[in-house]
Motif scaffolding. Structure first.
Motif, PDB file in Angstrom:
ATOM      1  N   ALA A   1      18.321  18.045 -18.860  1.00 23.48           N
ATOM      2  CA  ALA A   1      16.927  18.204 -19.279  1.00 23.48           C
ATOM      3  C   ALA A   1      16.206  19.279 -18.476  1.00 23.48           C
ATOM      4  O   ALA A   1      15.107  19.715 -18.854  1.00 23.48           O
ATOM      5  CB  ALA A   1      16.184  16.868 -19.160  1.00 23.48           C
ATOM      6  N   GLN A   2      16.800  19.691 -17.352  1.00 24.74           N
ATOM      7  CA  GLN A   2      16.190  20.759 -16.545  1.00 24.74           C
ATOM      8  C   GLN A   2      16.517  22.143 -17.083  1.00 24.74           C
ATOM      9  O   GLN A   2      16.004  23.148 -16.580  1.00 24.74           O
ATOM     10  CB  GLN A   2      16.706  20.683 -15.092  1.00 24.74           C
ATOM     11  N   ASN A   3      17.357  22.224 -18.082  1.00 27.46           N
ATOM     12  CA  ASN A   3      17.861  23.523 -18.537  1.00 27.46           C
ATOM     13  C   ASN A   3      16.771  24.479 -19.002  1.00 27.46           C
ATOM     14  O   ASN A   3      16.983  25.695 -19.031  1.00 27.46           O
ATOM     15  CB  ASN A   3      18.895  23.323 -19.663  1.00 27.46           C
ATOM     16  N   TYR A   4      15.613  23.941 -19.350  1.00 24.44           N
ATOM     17  CA  TYR A   4      14.535  24.840 -19.786  1.00 24.44           C
ATOM     18  C   TYR A   4      14.199  25.861 -18.700  1.00 24.44           C
ATOM     19  O   TYR A   4      13.770  26.965 -18.995  1.00 24.44           O
ATOM     20  CB  TYR A   4      13.278  24.031 -20.161  1.00 24.44           C
ATOM     21  N   LYS A   5      14.430  25.461 -17.462  1.00 30.01           N
ATOM     22  CA  LYS A   5      14.096  26.378 -16.350  1.00 30.01           C
ATOM     23  C   LYS A   5      14.965  27.636 -16.382  1.00 30.01           C
ATOM     24  O   LYS A   5      14.564  28.682 -15.876  1.00 30.01           O
ATOM     25  CB  LYS A   5      14.282  25.662 -15.008  1.00 30.01           C
TER      26      LYS A   5
ATOM     27  N   VAL B   1      16.217  30.921 -27.062  1.00 26.95           N
ATOM     28  CA  VAL B   1      15.251  30.272 -26.176  1.00 26.95           C
ATOM     29  C   VAL B   1      14.736  28.987 -26.811  1.00 26.95           C
ATOM     30  O   VAL B   1      14.673  27.927 -26.169  1.00 26.95           O
ATOM     31  CB  VAL B   1      14.081  31.227 -25.847  1.00 26.95           C
ATOM     32  N   SER B   2      14.384  29.086 -28.096  1.00 24.49           N
ATOM     33  CA  SER B   2      13.944  27.873 -28.797  1.00 24.49           C
ATOM     34  C   SER B   2      14.998  26.787 -28.681  1.00 24.49           C
ATOM     35  O   SER B   2      14.697  25.621 -28.412  1.00 24.49           O
ATOM     36  CB  SER B   2      13.679  28.184 -30.272  1.00 24.49           C
ATOM     37  N   LYS B   3      16.244  27.167 -28.875  1.00 17.18           N
ATOM     38  CA  LYS B   3      17.317  26.167 -28.825  1.00 17.18           C
ATOM     39  C   LYS B   3      17.437  25.572 -27.430  1.00 17.18           C
ATOM     40  O   LYS B   3      17.534  24.350 -27.270  1.00 17.18           O
ATOM     41  CB  LYS B   3      18.643  26.796 -29.264  1.00 17.18           C
ATOM     42  N   THR B   4      17.426  26.429 -26.419  1.00 15.60           N
ATOM     43  CA  THR B   4      17.551  25.929 -25.041  1.00 15.60           C
ATOM     44  C   THR B   4      16.434  24.939 -24.729  1.00 15.60           C
ATOM     45  O   THR B   4      16.667  23.842 -24.193  1.00 15.60           O
ATOM     46  CB  THR B   4      17.502  27.106 -24.055  1.00 15.60           C
ATOM     47  N   LEU B   5      15.206  25.318 -25.072  1.00 14.00           N
ATOM     48  CA  LEU B   5      14.062  24.464 -24.765  1.00 14.00           C
ATOM     49  C   LEU B   5      14.150  23.132 -25.493  1.00 14.00           C
ATOM     50  O   LEU B   5      13.886  22.065 -24.915  1.00 14.00           O
ATOM     51  CB  LEU B   5      12.761  25.183 -25.147  1.00 14.00           C
ATOM     52  N   GLU B   6      14.528  23.203 -26.762  1.00 14.39           N
ATOM     53  CA  GLU B   6      14.560  21.962 -27.543  1.00 14.39           C
ATOM     54  C   GLU B   6      15.744  21.079 -27.155  1.00 14.39           C
ATOM     55  O   GLU B   6      15.620  19.855 -27.122  1.00 14.39           O
ATOM     56  CB  GLU B   6      14.537  22.283 -29.038  1.00 14.39           C
ATOM     57  N   TYR B   7      16.877  21.702 -26.868  1.00 14.38           N
ATOM     58  CA  TYR B   7      18.020  20.904 -26.390  1.00 14.38           C
ATOM     59  C   TYR B   7      17.644  20.196 -25.089  1.00 14.38           C
ATOM     60  O   TYR B   7      17.982  19.031 -24.871  1.00 14.38           O
ATOM     61  CB  TYR B   7      19.256  21.788 -26.150  1.00 14.38           C
ATOM     62  N   ALA B   8      16.951  20.906 -24.203  1.00 15.17           N
ATOM     63  CA  ALA B   8      16.579  20.317 -22.913  1.00 15.17           C
ATOM     64  C   ALA B   8      15.656  19.108 -23.121  1.00 15.17           C
ATOM     65  O   ALA B   8      15.820  18.062 -22.484  1.00 15.17           O
ATOM     66  CB  ALA B   8      15.904  21.366 -22.032  1.00 15.17           C
ATOM     67  N   TYR B   9      14.688  19.275 -24.041  1.00 13.46           N
ATOM     68  CA  TYR B   9      13.822  18.126 -24.349  1.00 13.46           C
ATOM     69  C   TYR B   9      14.638  16.971 -24.922  1.00 13.46           C
ATOM     70  O   TYR B   9      14.487  15.806 -24.533  1.00 13.46           O
ATOM     71  CB  TYR B   9      12.706  18.531 -25.316  1.00 13.46           C
ATOM     72  N   ASP B  10      15.510  17.294 -25.873  1.00  6.42           N
ATOM     73  CA  ASP B  10      16.336  16.242 -26.485  1.00  6.42           C
ATOM     74  C   ASP B  10      17.178  15.545 -25.426  1.00  6.42           C
ATOM     75  O   ASP B  10      17.368  14.321 -25.460  1.00  6.42           O
ATOM     76  CB  ASP B  10      17.235  16.840 -27.577  1.00  6.42           C
ATOM     77  N   ASP B  11      17.705  16.319 -24.495  1.00  2.02           N
ATOM     78  CA  ASP B  11      18.522  15.734 -23.433  1.00  2.02           C
ATOM     79  C   ASP B  11      17.689  14.765 -22.589  1.00  2.02           C
ATOM     80  O   ASP B  11      18.177  13.707 -22.168  1.00  2.02           O
ATOM     81  CB  ASP B  11      19.100  16.848 -22.544  1.00  2.02           C
TER      82      ASP B  11
ATOM     83  N   TYR C   1      25.629  26.446 -24.511  1.00  2.00           N
ATOM     84  CA  TYR C   1      24.586  25.695 -23.805  1.00  2.00           C
ATOM     85  C   TYR C   1      25.225  24.819 -22.728  1.00  2.00           C
ATOM     86  O   TYR C   1      24.748  24.744 -21.591  1.00  2.00           O
ATOM     87  CB  TYR C   1      23.807  24.844 -24.809  1.00  2.00           C
ATOM     88  N   LEU C   2      26.345  24.178 -23.097  1.00  2.00           N
ATOM     89  CA  LEU C   2      27.030  23.332 -22.123  1.00  2.00           C
ATOM     90  C   LEU C   2      27.661  24.170 -21.016  1.00  2.00           C
ATOM     91  O   LEU C   2      27.704  23.772 -19.861  1.00  2.00           O
ATOM     92  CB  LEU C   2      28.104  22.492 -22.829  1.00  2.00           C
ATOM     93  N   LYS C   3      28.118  25.357 -21.379  1.00  2.00           N
ATOM     94  CA  LYS C   3      28.805  26.211 -20.412  1.00  2.00           C
ATOM     95  C   LYS C   3      27.825  26.896 -19.456  1.00  2.00           C
ATOM     96  O   LYS C   3      28.040  26.927 -18.243  1.00  2.00           O
ATOM     97  CB  LYS C   3      29.613  27.263 -21.182  1.00  2.00           C
ATOM     98  N   TYR C   4      26.744  27.456 -20.019  1.00  2.98           N
ATOM     99  CA  TYR C   4      25.839  28.287 -19.216  1.00  2.98           C
ATOM    100  C   TYR C   4      24.590  27.541 -18.734  1.00  2.98           C
ATOM    101  O   TYR C   4      23.886  28.019 -17.859  1.00  2.98           O
ATOM    102  CB  TYR C   4      25.382  29.502 -20.026  1.00  2.98           C
ATOM    103  N   GLY C   5      24.298  26.408 -19.377  1.00  5.78           N
ATOM    104  CA  GLY C   5      23.036  25.738 -19.059  1.00  5.78           C
ATOM    105  C   GLY C   5      21.882  26.313 -19.855  1.00  5.78           C
ATOM    106  O   GLY C   5      20.724  25.932 -19.676  1.00  5.78           O
ATOM    107  N   TYR C   6      22.189  27.230 -20.733  1.00  7.95           N
ATOM    108  CA  TYR C   6      21.207  27.772 -21.680  1.00  7.95           C
ATOM    109  C   TYR C   6      22.004  28.376 -22.813  1.00  7.95           C
ATOM    110  O   TYR C   6      23.219  28.586 -22.682  1.00  7.95           O
ATOM    111  CB  TYR C   6      20.291  28.817 -21.029  1.00  7.95           C
ATOM    112  N   VAL C   7      21.336  28.655 -23.912  1.00  8.21           N
ATOM    113  CA  VAL C   7      22.025  29.342 -25.014  1.00  8.21           C
ATOM    114  C   VAL C   7      21.819  30.838 -24.800  1.00  8.21           C
ATOM    115  O   VAL C   7      20.682  31.313 -24.819  1.00  8.21           O
ATOM    116  CB  VAL C   7      21.459  28.918 -26.380  1.00  8.21           C
ATOM    117  N   PRO C   8      22.870  31.592 -24.521  1.00  7.54           N
ATOM    118  CA  PRO C   8      22.703  33.038 -24.340  1.00  7.54           C
ATOM    119  C   PRO C   8      22.385  33.712 -25.678  1.00  7.54           C
ATOM    120  O   PRO C   8      23.008  33.412 -26.691  1.00  7.54           O
ATOM    121  CB  PRO C   8      24.069  33.494 -23.817  1.00  7.54           C
ATOM    122  N   GLU C   9      21.400  34.590 -25.642  1.00 11.64           N
ATOM    123  CA  GLU C   9      20.955  35.253 -26.870  1.00 11.64           C
ATOM    124  C   GLU C   9      22.069  36.099 -27.490  1.00 11.64           C
ATOM    125  O   GLU C   9      22.121  36.260 -28.708  1.00 11.64           O
ATOM    126  CB  GLU C   9      19.715  36.112 -26.584  1.00 11.64           C
TER     127      GLU C   9
END
Lengths: 765, 765
Positions: free
Chosen positions: B525-529, B492-502, B477-485
């Motif tokens: 927090a923009q990572n959801y995009k 996707v759930s993780k990326t969205l929730e991490y972004a909210y938490d951030d 997540y830190l490397k890519y800006g999202y969690v690669p499947e």
């Protein structure tokens, strides 16, 4: 075999070359290898006096399931190490010394190089796992120091300790594949249910904490630790061998096996990887606590705040020197001195201190307690140690013995049975063996005025312990005046020992002014008579209908109403009243002849095979020295008018049963009882009946001994004309006056003075 | 089935007959039976607010091994009780409320008469064991009180509690064969490895102490107890079901199964026998402690020093009344009031107090700790509860919420990961579900000025938790800006929730003056995009090469990059920025139509079968209310210019998903999150993005509500013209002024005042 003996001889030479030069320290005569071969069950590793840590090599840790038989291979490994073995599995932190069953072996550490192997491998093929071949030629065992070269990896392992900390020093070759294995599945007397739970945290790159909980001989025991590395861990990991937990899925949702700083479960093995230069030393301080990881960490910081291995080693050796200096001896030979100081060493290992540096400990109720003005001890093998070890402590370790009694009283106060310990370890009662011999230890301390504890509570504890109706035949003992064999096995041994214990309570009560208790227990102390069968001249199992059991074989040990002794040996067990025993047996002469027979008869092989815990060397005729019930027997000649036979027998026994060799002990050392017998006997007297202030005189083995007592007094024993042949005492003088009796009193020792034996090659008939 | 419903109706009538009379207490509207049928996973038994004890009947305790399938029968018994069952196994002391996996069920007690049976028997044949048939007609469930007649034995069982003590009252028939069974093998979510160790002492004829250690959802958990009987035990015994321990022999050397006052092992069942007169009551006080048996005993003595069952019951019910009085409501119907107060009840069960009366507790490091000025809580189901439960606490339980944050910070300080809790219970982290939502709870408290704790430490804890690289895809997540499947499932759930938490961390940092952290986390927090696929209009799993995963089914819940939600539901999860989400989705109108589709489409059966934790009733169209990710979704219409649809939808959901019946909950209550959604929605507003001080306005369900705040202020909500049909808000006034916005601020509530909704049957378009 020859190669081994040569290696051993070389080691002896290196470690303790005999010398009368004052520069040689007494601790240098200690040889921890003695008793590590065959039945001694001692360990060769490092420990300080009464230390909580016993850091020592394991040559095998055999799971019980692999043995099937109770007295199978696993029994050999009560202390983890067998001298004949060719491989070392690793180094673990806790060991009993000389016990007849076992437990412990916590936190096995092994340094390796090359491909990581997490299984121990087999003795036949050490390369198949992390274990290593080794040679006695590359092994050094001293007080608080053990060193060995591991052939597989060319790593030199060195071990030393403080009270609660094991200090490892491993000298590696140059490699990028150096490993420290922490095997949390390994343990002594292992079986598939023993490991209950293990919890580990890698706090940072040089500190690991955790604990391990087992159900073994100690029914539930948790040992907490803090493990510090001298060098940062490069990487680490864990392998979990558990199956069947439905929550494992949660724990595997991301990788928790490598560089993940916690692990838990029933069966774990960990590894820590390092790069090393040639001859680089990686050191580990491994602190234990009975209370918490936080406690372990504090113990480490207080006891060894530095990384100086040599200092830690020297500090611990100085502790031994201080303890050994309480009994300075001159002996006929180097071997005698090695035997003497090794016996004193073995006598000063157990009981062990069981509390954190701040005095916190876990009690028998499994709650947290804090000591109130005493040091808390554990590992009470009381069926063994009430005989000579605690009496020895009353002379040379009176403060510790008082603390041990305090520890036993704390046990009593925490006991749901309101009973004193039988065989206790690590806040557990394992009920091993028979009797309520705590009362002997307490009575002995009271009688000998070493009773700076709550004697009212102590008497109450003794009385309650002797009336614990559901314990081991007590109910019927109280009802019938003996334990009927049809109600409870080993009935004769129990009856005899309960009667002795009752006598101890009587003596103590009398001294404390409780005449009512004295009267009651003096009566109970006569119960031994109820199992004496005059028609055969032996103590013999009796049934609840009052008749003796028909089948009877006085040589047989098993199923005959006895335990660790046959009727021949056990029938002599009335230490509280030898005169009455002799009367029962037809008078002095008949009794002396009976004793002669014991020592000179031949015990057929089929009977020997039934005896427990001892080697053939542990027997003289039918006299079994390797087990304890006969330890007072050679001294009984004193009551027959033939004391010279006591003198001759004890010198014979001391020479036959104690040798400065790996197989030098004729039976389990039994947490120091066998060694305490040696010390007393070598000094020339023995406590036939603890609870009395008398010591029966024997024949000293030393040339001279100086006891430096805690009260500041000095008691000196000198054996004039001492020699291997001069085993008889022609005359004894106490403080310059002829001693016209066959005993010494405790008070006479503690007041200080001189005891002079005139030795002779001829019996003074 | 009909019979059951009748019984239930009778009970409802008896317990909470609707009445507006002021004499009727609010706690009397609580119906603990709600949610006990099917998927609610609530328990019907007795507890006090946030109580450490939840004393409740078990209708089955099924071993996992008997189920094979993870979501098999065992899942039904997360709270131990299923309304459809015909038998009760016994009454145990700890239960989660509404969880989606489980644990606990400690110390099952069952009273019986006649021949002693130690096995529970089967539901089909209760006579084959100690369990009993029962009928709902003979069952009463109230706040802090549960009563049932056991048909087998004709015993009436009554249960109540205090904070740490379960109080049992069993009314027996006349018999000489009365038994109290204490089954120490029973447990919720049992499996063969769960029971780790059990230790028992019978201290005297009315007191038993001990502990039980398990490895379940909480990886290692030890619960200590003290159990007092109102009447002396006549006789007692234990059966041990363990095998394979070589030391068992020692323990069997004399009878340790009957009237022997201690027992230990992995699998034990105990019994206590009594003689009873007709209608004689045997009472049991069963105190728990996370620390020690000594602590449990003190807890008992402090909390219930008497034997007055009615007093203990009344004391606990008064505690509920005190808590419920913080939100006094008037409702349209009795059912609404039952629903409201039962929801408030369920919201005030977890987290639970986790410490002794003296403030001692076991920490995450398994060491003993003592609280410093706060109450320590456990059971943090944070993936659920950050959404509405903790925001609710910030209004009506601000002190407790601060203490919960303090407890989370203590967890952080004790964590070897230096991480805040994910799903924590009893000094354990079980890593269940996803995200680092502690940061939401903490940020929400900080933003809402309920932050009387160390905010500097708190921010550090949030930052560290969000950078725990080995945790669940954070590294990538830190490397890519999202969690690669392809790196980590449910990406996707993780990326969205991490972004909210951030985003939460950013808000908190801003308030605390840490602009650097604010900038960094605002960016994160923009990572959801990064996981939004404009080509399909959904959030979609992306691979590490930057491409979206080819296979994609927006209705499917499993293996699609989501967890407890499909792409339809999860794609709406940008609570921190609904406007940006709407922009991504093509603007307000298109988005509103999209939301309409969600609520009106038909989810084919094959997809429903894949959803977890919910019944078919838990779904409206494809909107899944029974799981949490959509809990804010109905409120999103507020951002589309069509707030009337929010109003209509939330009233639809509240009516469809919450009923005053055993099967009244459409999904797991999830330790109060489902209930907290109800409370907020019924009051007319909802915290769409905890960490913001805004509450989105909806449509109240109550007629009037008065919040009595801890600061002494009062906030009143009134719904004029409230009715079942008038679900639309024509106008809202705050303190008499028209509210020309769709949100309320936290400050506006906490200052006290009045919120007036004018309800209408027509949408205000």
């Amino acid at each position: 075999m020859k190669k081994q003996l040569l290696a051993f001889a070389l080691m002896l030479t290196a470690v303790s070359a005999y010398s009368q030069k004052p520069s040689k320290k007494n601790y240098q005569y200690i040889n921890p290898i003695i008793g590590t071969q065959r039945m001694g069950h001692t360990f060769p590793g490092a420990t300080v006096p009464f230390g909580s840590v016993q850091l020592s090599p394991e040559t095998d840790t055999i799971a019980y399931e692999l043995n099937k038989k109770y007295n199978g291979e696993v029994y050999k490994y009560c202390a983890g190490y067998q001298y004949d073995d060719k491989t070392i599995v690793g180094f673990s932190h806790t060991h009993f010394s000389g016990t007849g069953h076992s437990d412990l072996g916590d936190f096995l550490i092994m340094p390796t190089t090359g491909a990581l192997q997490l299984n121990p491998g087999t003795a036949a093929n050490p390369q198949s796992g992390y274990r290593s071949a080794y040679s006695h030629a590359n092994e050094v065992a001293q007080a608080n120091y053990y060193k060995v070269k591991l052939d597989e990896s060319n790593i030199t392992a060195e071990l030393t300790t403080s009270q609660r900390v094991g200090f490892h020093q491993y000298t590696f070759p140059k490699t990028t594949d150096a490993h420290i294995i922490l095997d949390l599945m390994s343990g002594i007397y292992n079986h598939k249910e023993k490991n209950v739970y293990t919890f580990i945290r890698i706090e940072n790159d040089t500190l690991v904490t955790g604990y391990m909980q087992t159900q073994g001989w100690a029914r539930t025991r948790t040992v907490y630790f803090a493990m510090a590395f001298s060098k940062p861990i490069k990487e680490y990991g864990v392998k979990k061998y558990d199956e069947g937990n439905i929550y494992n899925g949660f724990w595997r949702k991301f990788d928790q096996t490598k560089n993940f700083p916690e692990a838990a479960g029933r069966n774990l093995r960990m590894y820590f990887n390092f790069d090393t230069e040639q001859n680089e030393k990686i050191k580990i301080k491994f602190a234990l606590s009975p209370v918490s990881t936080a406690g372990a960490l504090v113990n480490m910081k207080i006891e060894i705040p530095h990384w100086d291995f040599e200092k830690a080693k020297a500090d611990g050796q100085q502790l031994w020197e201080n303890e050994l200096n309480k009994v300075k001896v001159e002996t006929l030979t180097e071997s005698d001195k090695v035997n003497f100081y090794t016996a004193l060493y073995h006598a000063f290992i157990n009981p062990t201190v069981y509390m954190d540096a701040d005095g916190s400990y876990k009690g028998l109720d499994q709650n947290l307690h804090k000591v109130d003005g005493f040091t808390n001890y554990t590992t009470f093998s009381l069926w063994d140690t009430y005989r000579a070890l605690h009496p020895l402590f009353n002379i040379v370790q009176p403060k510790r013995n008082r603390d041990m009694v305090q520890s036993m009283l704390a046990h009593y106060s925490q006991s749901v049975h309101k009973a004193l310990p039988v065989w206790s370890n690590s806040a557990n009662e394992n009920w091993c063996m028979i009797g309520y011999h705590s009362v002997s230890v307490i009575a002995d301390a009271v009688i000998k005025d070493n009773a700076d504890f709550d004697t009212k509570l102590a008497l109450e504890a003794c009385i309650n312990s002797s009336n614990l109706r559901y314990y081991d035949g007590i109910d019927s003992y109280l009802k019938y005046g003996y334990v009927p064999e049809d109600k409870n096995g080993s009935s004769v041994s129990k009856t005899l020992e309960y009667a002795y214990d009752d006598w101890c309570i009587a003596q103590m009560a009398k001294k404390l002014g409780r005449d009512d208790v004295y009267a009651e227990y003096t009566k109970r102390a006569q119960n031994y008579k109820n199992v004496f069968d005059a028609s055969v001249g032996f103590m013999r199992p009796k049934l609840s209908d009052g008749t003796f059991k028909k089948e009877f074989d006085a040589l047989d040990t098993h199923g005959q109403g006895f335990i660790e002794g046959n009727a021949w040996n056990y029938s002599l067990y009335v230490p509280q009243d030898p005169e009455a025993l002799i009367a029962l047996n037809g008078g002095k002469e008949k009794f002396a002849t009976h004793l002669d027979s014991l020592f000179t008869m031949t015990l057929p092989d089929k009977y020997f095979e039934q005896t427990e815990d001892i080697t053939r060397d542990g027997i003289i005729g039918n006299y079994v020295h390797g087990n304890e019930p006969s330890h007072h027997v050679a001294y009984l000649y004193n009551w027959t008018g033939q004391p010279y036979k006591t003198q001759q027998r004890v010198r014979m026994i001391i020479d036959a049963m104690y040798k400065p060799t790996p197989d030098g002990l004729g039976g389990n050392d039994d947490t120091g009882q066998m060694s305490a017998w040696y010390i007393f006997t070598a000094l020339g007297f023995y406590p036939v009946a603890p609870g009395s202030d008398h010591y029966a005189l024997g024949s000293p083995k030393v040339k001279e001994a100086t006891l430096s007592l805690e009260n500041g007094k000095t008691f000196t024993i000198t054996a004039k004309n001492q020699s291997a042949k001069n085993v008889y005492v022609a005359k004894a003088e106490l403080n310059g006056k002829v001693l016209d009796r066959l005993y010494l009193t405790h008070d006479e020792i503690m007041k200080g003075g001189t005891l002079l034996f005139y030795m002779s090659s001829k019996p003074a008939k």
